[in-house]
Design a protein around this motif. Structure first.
Motif, PDB file in Angstrom:
ATOM      1  N   TYR A 134       0.828  -1.203   0.000  1.00  0.00           N
ATOM      2  CA  TYR A 134       0.000   0.000   0.000  1.00  0.00           C
ATOM      3  C   TYR A 134       0.862   1.251   0.000  1.00  0.00           C
ATOM      4  CZ  TYR A 134      -4.155  -2.790   1.105  1.00  0.00           C
ATOM      5  OH  TYR A 134      -5.188  -3.692   1.064  1.00  0.00           O
ATOM      6  N   GLN A 135       0.368   2.266  -0.669  1.00  0.00           N
ATOM      7  CA  GLN A 135       1.008   3.572  -0.663  1.00  0.00           C
ATOM      8  C   GLN A 135       1.143   4.072   0.770  1.00  0.00           C
ATOM      9  OE1 GLN A 135      -1.403   6.488  -2.640  1.00  0.00           O
ATOM     10  NE2 GLN A 135       0.314   7.875  -3.056  1.00  0.00           N
ATOM     11  N   GLU A 190       2.268   5.662  -5.951  1.00  0.00           N
ATOM     12  CA  GLU A 190       1.370   4.553  -6.277  1.00  0.00           C
ATOM     13  C   GLU A 190       1.537   4.266  -7.757  1.00  0.00           C
ATOM     14  OE1 GLU A 190      -1.226   4.792  -8.502  1.00  0.00           O
ATOM     15  OE2 GLU A 190      -0.953   6.944  -8.829  1.00  0.00           O
ATOM     16  N   HIS A 214      -0.438  -0.052  -4.330  1.00  0.00           N
ATOM     17  CA  HIS A 214      -1.858   0.289  -4.353  1.00  0.00           C
ATOM     18  C   HIS A 214      -2.139   1.507  -3.477  1.00  0.00           C
ATOM     19  CE1 HIS A 214      -3.144  -3.581  -6.154  1.00  0.00           C
ATOM     20  NE2 HIS A 214      -2.264  -4.157  -5.357  1.00  0.00           N
ATOM     21  N   PRO A 215      -3.103   2.342  -3.856  1.00  0.00           N
ATOM     22  CA  PRO A 215      -3.617   3.318  -2.891  1.00  0.00           C
ATOM     23  C   PRO A 215      -4.366   2.580  -1.791  1.00  0.00           C
ATOM     24  CG  PRO A 215      -5.003   3.266  -4.834  1.00  0.00           C
ATOM     25  CD  PRO A 215      -3.831   2.371  -5.135  1.00  0.00           C
ATOM     26  N   LYS A 216      -4.475   3.172  -0.617  1.00  0.00           N
ATOM     27  CA  LYS A 216      -5.154   2.475   0.482  1.00  0.00           C
ATOM     28  C   LYS A 216      -6.645   2.321   0.214  1.00  0.00           C
ATOM     29  CE  LYS A 216      -1.811   3.572   4.101  1.00  0.00           C
ATOM     30  NZ  LYS A 216      -1.557   4.211   5.415  1.00  0.00           N
ATOM     31  N   PHE A 219      -9.065   3.565  -6.282  1.00  0.00           N
ATOM     32  CA  PHE A 219      -9.440   4.704  -7.121  1.00  0.00           C
ATOM     33  C   PHE A 219     -10.859   4.520  -7.631  1.00  0.00           C
ATOM     34  CE2 PHE A 219      -4.724   5.026  -7.978  1.00  0.00           C
ATOM     35  CZ  PHE A 219      -4.569   6.276  -7.375  1.00  0.00           C
TER      36      PHE A 219
END
Length: 468
Positions: A134-135, A190, A214-216, A219
């Motif tokens: 995760y980012q 990310e 990945h973003p938490k 998107f």
């Protein structure tokens, strides 16, 4: 056109309505499709999720499915990636740090049934396992060198402390055989990245690891499936099993370490939103990756996500060497759709003398009167299945296949129900994206039930479709 907030509200409402429809178990039949079509025509802004169509007018949120969400609700964590023919891992959390172990080592890979390549890789394969995180996390890569020569590990595209950039002599000493080096840093970006040594010949012999941040929170518009495809190319001459890393030519092209038709298809459900991450680690060539039957939007590069105002629609995206490109689409056209590099010589396997094209099997063939004849690739389309111990006649240049080879091609669940002989049209930098109705998807992927050939793509055209 409305504001970004208006568009997001529109999509959230649409996603919620769609999710409710599927939760209620509503069958997707002709009546539903007819109603959907009528709604699209009357409103001018709908998008046909269950059959091909453009959707709303240019510039609208539903223009070619641009901002049409998947079937998952918004606000959740992203889905795990799917990397056909590769392992994926999230590592292990150790005192708040996400930790991975990578071993550089010699590996052996079956790139086509019965054709093996000896190369370098990580954790027993090439490409190495896909690392997910995760980012915003801190990560630790415990890197051990089990090669017979020194190496390093470079985090391609990452903004990190200089001491962990992995450049021999410039930022660190080479990691000697049998030694370990620990790379540890925070990931504030990310997107789709990869790791590789910064030793050119080692890169040319297979050493790369997909690296996905990945973003938490996923998107929007949300995707239901997230595929990773890593492309590579090698020069391996007849009777050899080791790539020639000094060659300026090539003859084997792989997606996730396999050549078509040994590449495992991307399987999804009709109506889902799909992301495909293309990562190109070829030695020399760009790849214009082309998807049949669908229009996608280019939504990301190795620099991260592109603002939606700059997304580009298309069905072919050029992925240069050392680049990544993310595309997203609504899988609204059922069937088995090929996905391939559109450079013509990249659509063939082992293109070498006495294995590749322009092999003349017959004497006195009238076609020889035409200059340049023949241009049929002698490969899967001219294959013959041989019994144990059987050999081809000396003047027969067909591709020999054993029953075990055919089992490897046709025995996978992901190919069940495809058209008979599908593999004859899939070569080189080629795979297939299967868009299956939910009931057929469940039967193929979630059961061991036999699925008759031609279940997903009809054997013959529908009546009347060939009328002039």
């Amino acid at each position: 056109m409305g504001s970004p907030n208006d568009r997001r509200d529109f999509l959230k409402q649409g996603a919620a309505a769609t999710a409710g429809l599927f939760a209620a178990g509503t069958a997707v039949g002709k009546a539903a499709e007819s109603a959907e079509t009528d709604h699209s025509q009357s409103q001018g802004d709908g998008f046909p999720r269950m059959h091909p169509g453009l959707g709303g007018p240019i510039g609208s949120p539903t223009d070619r499915g641009k901002l049409v969400a998947g079937l998952r609700a918004a606000g959740q964590a992203p889905v795990n990636v799917i990397a056909p023919d590769l392992k994926t891992t999230w590592g292990k959390m150790v005192n708040g740090v996400r930790q991975f172990h990578l071993h550089a080592m010699p590996v052996r890979r079956e790139v086509l049934p019965g054709i093996w390549m000896d190369a370098y890789g990580f954790n027993g394969q090439f490409p190495g396992p896909v690392l997910e995180m995760y980012q915003g996390e801190r990560i630790r890569i415990v890197f051990r060198n089990d090669l017979p020569e020194p190496t390093t590990l470079h985090s391609h595209g990452l903004e990190l402390p200089i001491s962990f950039d992995g450049i021999p002599a410039v930022t660190q000493d080479l990691v000697k055989p049998g030694h370990t080096f620990v790379y540890e840093y925070d990931v504030h970006q990310e997107g789709s990245f990869f790791l590789h040594p910064h030793v050119a010949m080692q890169e040319a012999i297979g050493m790369v690891v997909p690296f996905i941040i990945h973003p938490k929170v996923a998107f929007e518009p949300t995707v239901d499936r997230d595929f990773v495809l890593m492309t590579q190319q090698f020069s391996m001459l007849p009777n050899a099993h080791i790539p020639n890393t000094m060659s300026m030519d090539w003859n084997f092209l792989t997606i996730n370490g396999r050549c078509g038709p040994y590449t495992t298809p991307l399987v999804c459900k009709l109506g889902e939103r799909i992301r495909i991450r293309f990562l190109n680690f070829s030695t020399l060539h760009q790849h214009p990756m082309h998807l049949h039957g669908h229009t996608f939007w280019v939504t990301g590069t190795e620099g991260g996500r592109i603002p939606e105002t700059a997304w580009i629609p298309g069905n072919t995206v050029i992925v240069g060497v050392a680049q990544s490109r993310d595309v997203e689409l609504i899988a609204n056209n059922p069937g088995d759709w090929v996905l391939h590099c559109h450079m013509f010589h990249h659509m063939m396997n082992h293109m070498v003398s006495q294995v590749g094209p322009i092999i003349r099997q017959k004497k006195n063939d009238p076609g020889f009167q035409v200059p340049g004849y023949p241009q049929m690739m002698k490969g899967m389309s001219d294959m013959k299945v041989l019994a144990e111990g059987e050999e081809l006649p000396f003047d027969d240049y067909s591709m020999p296949m054993t029953k075990e080879d055919m089992r490897k091609i046709n025995g996978r669940r992901e190919v069940q129900g495809m058209r008979e002989g599908w593999f004859k049209g899939v070569k080189g930098l080629f795979t297939v994206m299967r868009v299956l109705p939910p009931d057929l998807y469940d039967k193929v992927m979630n059961t061991d039930e036999p699925v008759p050939p031609n279940s997903s793509t009809p054997l013959n055209p529908p009546p009347g479709s060939q009328k002039l």
